[in-house]
Design an enzyme around this catalytic site. Sequence first.
Site, PDB file in Angstrom:
ATOM      1  N   SER A  50      -8.929  -8.733   7.085  1.00 58.50           N
ATOM      2  CA  SER A  50     -10.179  -9.478   6.939  1.00 58.50           C
ATOM      3  C   SER A  50     -10.286 -10.312   5.620  1.00 58.50           C
ATOM      4  O   SER A  50     -11.327 -10.983   5.631  1.00 58.50           O
ATOM      5  CB  SER A  50     -11.381  -8.538   6.998  1.00 58.50           C
ATOM      6  OG  SER A  50     -11.259  -7.542   6.165  1.00 58.50           O
ATOM      7  N   ASP A  91     -12.086 -11.188  10.834  1.00 62.73           N
ATOM      8  CA  ASP A  91     -12.888  -9.830  11.194  1.00 62.73           C
ATOM      9  C   ASP A  91     -12.408  -9.339  12.629  1.00 62.73           C
ATOM     10  O   ASP A  91     -12.141  -9.773  13.648  1.00 62.73           O
ATOM     11  CB  ASP A  91     -14.462 -10.319  11.531  1.00 62.73           C
ATOM     12  CG  ASP A  91     -15.332  -8.969  11.363  1.00 62.73           C
ATOM     13  OD1 ASP A  91     -14.845  -7.873  12.019  1.00 62.73           O
ATOM     14  OD2 ASP A  91     -16.231  -8.768  10.681  1.00 62.73           O
ATOM     15  N   LYS A 144      -1.649   8.839  10.217  1.00 59.41           N
ATOM     16  CA  LYS A 144      -2.512   9.833  10.078  1.00 59.41           C
ATOM     17  C   LYS A 144      -3.732   9.553   9.038  1.00 59.41           C
ATOM     18  O   LYS A 144      -3.398   8.520   8.218  1.00 59.41           O
ATOM     19  CB  LYS A 144      -1.802  10.891   9.404  1.00 59.41           C
ATOM     20  CG  LYS A 144      -1.547  10.926   8.037  1.00 59.41           C
ATOM     21  CD  LYS A 144      -0.944  12.297   7.440  1.00 59.41           C
ATOM     22  CE  LYS A 144      -2.189  12.720   6.552  1.00 59.41           C
ATOM     23  NZ  LYS A 144      -2.498  12.503   5.377  1.00 59.41           N
ATOM     24  N   LYS A 178      11.422  12.855   6.893  1.00 60.48           N
ATOM     25  CA  LYS A 178      12.129  13.261   5.719  1.00 60.48           C
ATOM     26  C   LYS A 178      13.487  14.101   6.094  1.00 60.48           C
ATOM     27  O   LYS A 178      13.516  14.900   7.008  1.00 60.48           O
ATOM     28  CB  LYS A 178      11.201  14.385   4.814  1.00 60.48           C
ATOM     29  CG  LYS A 178      10.117  13.564   4.352  1.00 60.48           C
ATOM     30  CD  LYS A 178       9.063  14.587   3.325  1.00 60.48           C
ATOM     31  CE  LYS A 178       8.164  13.920   2.786  1.00 60.48           C
ATOM     32  NZ  LYS A 178       8.007  13.900   1.183  1.00 60.48           N
ATOM     33  N   GLU A 212       1.178  19.766  -5.732  1.00 60.74           N
ATOM     34  CA  GLU A 212       1.152  18.528  -6.383  1.00 60.74           C
ATOM     35  C   GLU A 212       0.597  18.573  -7.740  1.00 60.74           C
ATOM     36  O   GLU A 212      -0.470  19.377  -7.949  1.00 60.74           O
ATOM     37  CB  GLU A 212       0.619  17.408  -5.603  1.00 60.74           C
ATOM     38  CG  GLU A 212       1.222  17.043  -4.347  1.00 60.74           C
ATOM     39  CD  GLU A 212       0.355  16.304  -3.366  1.00 60.74           C
ATOM     40  OE1 GLU A 212       1.089  15.218  -2.865  1.00 60.74           O
ATOM     41  OE2 GLU A 212      -0.906  16.096  -3.410  1.00 60.74           O
ATOM     42  N   ASP A 231      -6.074  16.632   5.263  1.00 56.23           N
ATOM     43  CA  ASP A 231      -5.047  15.969   4.730  1.00 56.23           C
ATOM     44  C   ASP A 231      -3.675  16.171   4.838  1.00 56.23           C
ATOM     45  O   ASP A 231      -2.789  15.078   5.097  1.00 56.23           O
ATOM     46  CB  ASP A 231      -5.362  15.566   3.245  1.00 56.23           C
ATOM     47  CG  ASP A 231      -4.437  14.657   2.499  1.00 56.23           C
ATOM     48  OD1 ASP A 231      -4.260  13.738   2.994  1.00 56.23           O
ATOM     49  OD2 ASP A 231      -4.286  14.573   1.230  1.00 56.23           O
ATOM     50  N   HIS A 236       1.135  17.866   8.092  1.00 61.09           N
ATOM     51  CA  HIS A 236       2.496  17.862   7.502  1.00 61.09           C
ATOM     52  C   HIS A 236       3.038  19.477   7.648  1.00 61.09           C
ATOM     53  O   HIS A 236       3.962  19.871   7.830  1.00 61.09           O
ATOM     54  CB  HIS A 236       2.516  17.610   6.091  1.00 61.09           C
ATOM     55  CG  HIS A 236       2.010  16.064   5.756  1.00 61.09           C
ATOM     56  ND1 HIS A 236       2.333  15.167   6.818  1.00 61.09           N
ATOM     57  CD2 HIS A 236       1.521  15.454   4.680  1.00 61.09           C
ATOM     58  CE1 HIS A 236       1.743  13.841   6.188  1.00 61.09           C
ATOM     59  NE2 HIS A 236       1.227  14.166   4.973  1.00 61.09           N
ATOM     60  N   LYS A 322      -3.915  19.954  -4.847  1.00 59.78           N
ATOM     61  CA  LYS A 322      -3.770  18.715  -6.041  1.00 59.78           C
ATOM     62  C   LYS A 322      -3.907  19.573  -7.215  1.00 59.78           C
ATOM     63  O   LYS A 322      -4.551  20.671  -7.444  1.00 59.78           O
ATOM     64  CB  LYS A 322      -4.842  17.976  -5.704  1.00 59.78           C
ATOM     65  CG  LYS A 322      -4.846  17.055  -4.656  1.00 59.78           C
ATOM     66  CD  LYS A 322      -3.725  15.889  -4.380  1.00 59.78           C
ATOM     67  CE  LYS A 322      -4.008  15.249  -3.268  1.00 59.78           C
ATOM     68  NZ  LYS A 322      -2.655  14.566  -2.740  1.00 59.78           N
TER      69      LYS A 322
END
Length: 470
Positions: A50, A91, A144, A178, A212, A231, A236, A322
């Site tokens: 957009s 748009d 995802k 992977k 992580e 997430d 995963h 995290k």
Amino acid sequence: MNEANKRTTPAGALVIFGATGDLAHKMIFPALYAMVKHGNLNVPVVGVASSKYNMLQLHQRVTDSIKQNNKIIDQTALDHLLSLLQYVGGDYRDPGTFKSLKQTLGNIKHPAHYLAIPPGLFATVISGLGAAGLAEEARVIVEKPFGRDLASARELNRIALSTFPEDSIFRIDHYLGKEAIMNILYFRFANSFLEPIWNRNYIASVQITLSENFGVKNRGAFYESAGCLRDVIQNHLFQIVALLAMEPPAYQGFGAVHMEKAKIFQAMRALNPSDIVRGQYIGYRNENGVSLNSDVETFCALRLFIDSWRWEGVPWFLRSGKFLAETAAEILVQLKNPPQRLFDDSTPVNGRANYLRFRLSPNAALALAARVKRAGKEFIGDQRELFMQDEQPEEEAPYERLLGDAMCGDGALFTREDAVEAAWAVVDPVLEIHDQAYLYKPGSWGPCQSEALVIDHGGWHNPNLGKTKK
Ligand code: BG6
């Protein structure tokens, strides 16, 4: 053209919705650049967004993305990538945008439409494509998160399937692209020694950690709508579980792999609140886009059961977060203790029983731990790892591999409708009903309450990168 031909016909163009966005900048353009470098991309790439961009601005944006991701630039490859680019601004709610896209594509057949846009816009774009006749003999690549719970995943599938057949829908889970993850499938079924022990008789538990050592970075707003369970765990980590737990595919071909993986998601017991421990790192609430009283989890640990003949009673412990102590992904398949203690130092007194350890990242490695006797009169020994490591320095990055596959119509490494929905059904009961998230210190292994889940199974195995890459 019959179905088989349609599936393997290479895409005549790649259309990227969200071409000026973050995902395109971070992942897609670097993957396209790598494809050009390897001689695997030679069709028009049409950016749609957009933003009111001109070609110069788009070239600058792509060049910037390539520079940020590569220390050394192959100018010929970059120039070639830029020469493939076209741009359509507008748009997504405006049919005129799709009309312009149609004009830009002209006679090109089998475009692959990549939806690198927020999920809230999927329905608008998919119906826009359908209405403009841009879905015929085309493919759609969807990022995802595919839905945010079972109901929304079903709705998304319904919308996508109303316009595209299942074998033209490519749902990305980049973990499937992977090398180390593909090796799980290979290792399990290319070796004969594993099968006799790969079951409830010999395996006590399985742990998977994806940790992580950084926070949500500039994705606070996204994280607020997702949280760790949505997430990375529902997708995963569940994909890893499926590859570890599935039955041998009945025939050679990815259709059989898809079928066996889907059965694992269907056999997973739905979670209940006592199966999960959620955590939030101290400081998360000060991140941009995060609410000051947020209860969204940046850490999640859970206990899962697969109600099947092979896995009855074996707990699967999954954990991700995290701002943990390391950035690593590792699987620990914990074997049972020998039936009797014949030696004074036998497990469990002295550490873990034998195990198999798969390091998935940052480096790929595989280790089988077994006890060996120390020299001397006494019958005492140590657990040692028989260690295998095989890394290809010039490995294809997951996005390069997956984009190339989707453009060729190869759905082997993508997730299927039934599998996605079955995976959501497992986590659905705890998405809204759960205990409050416990705070944890950045740099730790998450809230200590998560230890309770694994207390009877030797505690969490923390990936330790140490000085070597083992
Ligand atoms: C993404 C998540 O899907 O996977 C991120 O949205 C996460 O939050 C990432 O950091 C992990 O992927 P990788 O390949 O870096 O292990």
